[in-house]
Design an enzyme around this catalytic site. Structure first.
Site, PDB file in Angstrom:
ATOM      1  N   SER A   1      15.412  21.951 -16.359  1.00 44.71           N
ATOM      2  CA  SER A   1      14.516  22.554 -16.234  1.00 44.71           C
ATOM      3  C   SER A   1      14.813  23.472 -17.332  1.00 44.71           C
ATOM      4  CB  SER A   1      13.048  22.795 -15.153  1.00 44.71           C
ATOM      5  OG  SER A   1      12.590  22.956 -14.950  1.00 44.71           O
TER       6      SER A   1
ATOM      7  N   LYS B   1       0.389  -3.419 -40.261  1.00 48.03           N
ATOM      8  CA  LYS B   1       1.910  -2.938 -39.645  1.00 48.03           C
ATOM      9  C   LYS B   1       2.247  -1.630 -39.041  1.00 48.03           C
ATOM     10  CE  LYS B   1       1.567  -4.806 -44.388  1.00 48.03           C
ATOM     11  NZ  LYS B   1       0.631  -5.180 -44.658  1.00 48.03           N
TER      12      LYS B   1
ATOM     13  N   LYS C   1      16.399  22.209 -11.230  1.00 50.70           N
ATOM     14  CA  LYS C   1      16.042  20.661 -11.477  1.00 50.70           C
ATOM     15  C   LYS C   1      16.522  19.757 -12.164  1.00 50.70           C
ATOM     16  CE  LYS C   1      12.193  19.536 -11.509  1.00 50.70           C
ATOM     17  NZ  LYS C   1      10.978  20.187 -11.713  1.00 50.70           N
TER      18      LYS C   1
ATOM     19  N   GLU D   1       9.893   8.867 -17.528  1.00 47.89           N
ATOM     20  CA  GLU D   1       8.766   9.010 -17.771  1.00 47.89           C
ATOM     21  C   GLU D   1       8.524   8.583 -18.548  1.00 47.89           C
ATOM     22  OE1 GLU D   1       8.002  13.294 -16.103  1.00 47.89           O
ATOM     23  OE2 GLU D   1      10.163  12.654 -14.975  1.00 47.89           O
TER      24      GLU D   1
ATOM     25  N   HIS E   1       0.514  -1.474   0.185  1.00 49.56           N
ATOM     26  CA  HIS E   1       0.510  -0.352   0.012  1.00 49.56           C
ATOM     27  C   HIS E   1       1.084   0.866  -0.235  1.00 49.56           C
ATOM     28  CE1 HIS E   1      -3.506  -2.821   1.325  1.00 49.56           C
ATOM     29  NE2 HIS E   1      -2.382  -3.641   1.838  1.00 49.56           N
TER      30      HIS E   1
HETATM   31  N1  ARG Z   1      -0.372  -4.197 -49.188  1.00 48.93           N
HETATM   32  C1  ARG Z   1      -0.556  -5.033 -48.819  1.00 48.93           C
HETATM   33  C2  ARG Z   1      -0.957  -5.229 -47.408  1.00 48.93           C
HETATM   34  O1  ARG Z   1      -0.157  -4.853 -46.879  1.00 48.93           O
HETATM   35  C3  ARG Z   1      -0.549  -6.342 -49.321  1.00 48.93           C
HETATM   36  C4  ARG Z   1      -1.637  -7.562 -49.864  1.00 48.93           C
HETATM   37  C5  ARG Z   1      -2.242  -7.102 -51.158  1.00 48.93           C
HETATM   38  N2  ARG Z   1      -3.088  -7.652 -51.091  1.00 48.93           N
HETATM   39  C6  ARG Z   1      -4.577  -7.592 -51.836  1.00 48.93           C
HETATM   40  N3  ARG Z   1      -5.049  -8.613 -52.027  1.00 48.93           N
HETATM   41  N4  ARG Z   1      -4.482  -7.078 -52.147  1.00 48.93           N
HETATM   42  O2  ARG Z   1      -1.720  -6.115 -46.994  1.00 48.93           O
END
Ligand code: ARG
Length: 486
Positions: free
Chosen positions: A305, A353, A311, A318, A184
């Site tokens: 700072s 991605k 500081k 952080e 705590h």
């Molecule tokens: N740039 C696409 C992706 O990252 C690649 C695959 C594309 N495939 C398609 N059927 N359009 O998913």
């Protein structure tokens, strides 16, 4: 005459047709999928749909996949040796250009796969078009991602190993450094600072185990699944898998192109890791404050700072704590993309991605900064241990002392509670109470009580397995060193 007019008309119509064709070629044929289109893509839409601005990070993986694919196309007789050799040499040239930073990725070629193929075409001409036999961008992108995640997992495990070593070294220097253990956020019982640090080592060891398990699911080749249904060509998926260094191949072609579990596992493991780092950062931030002064960060890992000259801020701690937010966000982003997605490939999957790249960048730099910050941090041992001298963190020692002499623990607890209240009112601590007063409270208390109440003794005596006793902490460190050597 009439035939002259007709001939002129013919020429005119031919001219219009040629113009129209040139227009079509300019607009559509630049696209590798342009055949069935009459009109070009809207410019903003083209940029909206493109992934090259970020999937260019997978250039090496894409080339590796293509090289394996074309090798297999020759060994199965789908392409001639001659064709395959030309394509391979072309891929190697593109690779050299990429490594020399000579490739200019273009939005109009949409993604890494088509950018690379366009470059290949520029190197070797129309035979480049044979590379995509028995392959789709759907299995290609999945392959690139598996390769990329595998590489990233290796890098993560290396940096994690380094940080775990830093923690073990720090702990081994502080087996006998006493600090208040908290529950705590209140002083609970004195502990070894080394023990406290080894708790983080344990968390990060589980992280390493999780990332290691993650390799199993990243280490499977989707190549050869083609668009989703496999192919009529006599391909050899085991051969390409082996050439790319995969241990296995996906058994189901639909799963192969639509599975992103291996990325979700990475994002989820990264989230747990960031949660652990964030907890440690929070403690470091507290320890740096004026109220604690338990540690001092090196100048190399602190900032000042712009208005307050005195500081010295634990900004990096952080920032790591703060960056856990984006890593959790990336996990939730992809979970949400995947939810309700019908089989098999959908363009939604392109959204897998950026979060993954961002998470990788974040955890890799956080691990580095954390290792540097901890290995250069000064531990103010005196201040740390002194903070257990003017507190009640030795109350359990008194209760255990009585219980060890036969008093039921509950009764001992009651007596010590009353003593703490008495001390609180008097403004002193258990170690200040004279022996005469102790003996009024219980005949069981003798002069050795003062040694028992000493925090160092209290820590040293907690020798149960996994406890904070010095012997136990040394054992943990020994076990950790053995694990780290494997
Ligand atoms: N740039 C696409 C992706 O990252 C690649 C695959 C594309 N495939 C398609 N059927 N359009 O998913």
């Amino acid at each position: 005459d009439d035939s002259d007019v007709i001939n002129r008309l013919k020429i005119l119509i031919l001219g219009i047709l040629v113009n129209k064709m040139i227009e079509m070629v300019e607009k559509n044929m630049a696209k590798l999928w342009g055949g069935r289109f009459e009109a070009g893509l809207d410019k903003k839409t083209e940029a909206f749909g493109a992934s090259i601005t970020f999937d260019k990070k997978m250039a090496r993986q894409d080339l590796k996949g293509s090289l394996a694919h074309v090798t297999m196309l020759a060994s199965t007789g789908i392409l001639t040796e001659q064709e395959a050799e030309t394509i391979k040499a072309g891929i190697q040239k593109v690779e050299a250009k990429y490594e020399a930073n000579e490739i200019d990725f273009k939005i109009e070629h949409e993604d890494i796969h088509m950018n690379m193929e366009t470059y290949l075409h520029a190197e070797i001409g129309p035979v480049a078009g044979k590379l995509h036999t028995a392959r789709s961008r759907n299995d290609q992108v999945a392959t690139d991602m598996h390769l990329w995640v595998k590489d990233t997992l290796d890098e993560t495990l290396d940096k994690l190993q380094n940080l775990r070593e830093v923690l073990v070294n720090l702990a081994s220097e502080h087996v006998e450094t006493i600090m208040p253990g908290y529950t705590h956020l209140q002083h609970a019982q004195p502990i070894s600072f080394g023990h406290h640090i080894m708790a983080y080592y344990s968390m990060l060891t589980r992280d390493a185990e999780r990332f290691t398990f993650n390799i199993k699911h990243a280490d499977i080749s989707p190549l050869g699944a083609a668009a989703l249904a496999g192919t009529t060509f006599p391909i050899d998926r085991k051969e390409t898998a082996e050439l790319m260094g995969f241990s296995d191949v996906y058994v189901n072609s639909i799963d192969a192109v639509s599975d992103r579990d291996f990325i979700l596992e990475f994002l989820s493991n990264a989230s747990l890791l960031m949660m652990h780092l964030s907890r440690l950062c929070e403690e470091i931030i507290l320890w740096c404050s004026h109220e604690y002064k338990f540690v001092t960060l090196s100048d190399a890992f602190s900032t000042g700072s712009s208005i307050m000259p005195q500081k010295k801020n634990p900004d990096m701690a952080e920032l790591i704590r703060g960056k856990s937010g984006r890593v959790y966000g990336n996990l939730f982003g992809l979970l949400t993309v995947m939810k309700s997605l019908p089989l098999a490939y959908n363009k939604d999957l392109q959204e897998d991605k950026e979060g993954m790249f961002d998470t990788a960048d974040t955890i890799l730099t956080s691990l580095d900064v954390m290792s540097g910050m901890l290995s250069t941090m000064t531990v103010n041992e005196g201040i740390m241990s002194a903070s257990t001298e003017k507190d009640f963190s030795n109350a359990t020692e008194l209760a255990d002392y009585l219980a060890a002499k036969g008093l039921p623990f509950r009764q001992a607890h009651e007596i010590v509670g009353a003593m703490v209240l008495e001390c609180t009112k008097a403004g002193n601590y258990l170690q200040d109470v004279p022996l005469s007063r102790y003996q009024e409270v219980s005949e069981l208390i003798e002069a050795d009580i003062y040694d028992t109440l000493n925090s160092r003794t209290a820590v040293e005596r907690r020798n149960s397995f996994g406890g904070t006793g010095f012997e136990q902490v040394k054992l943990q460190i020994e076990l950790a060193r053995t694990t780290l050597q494997q």
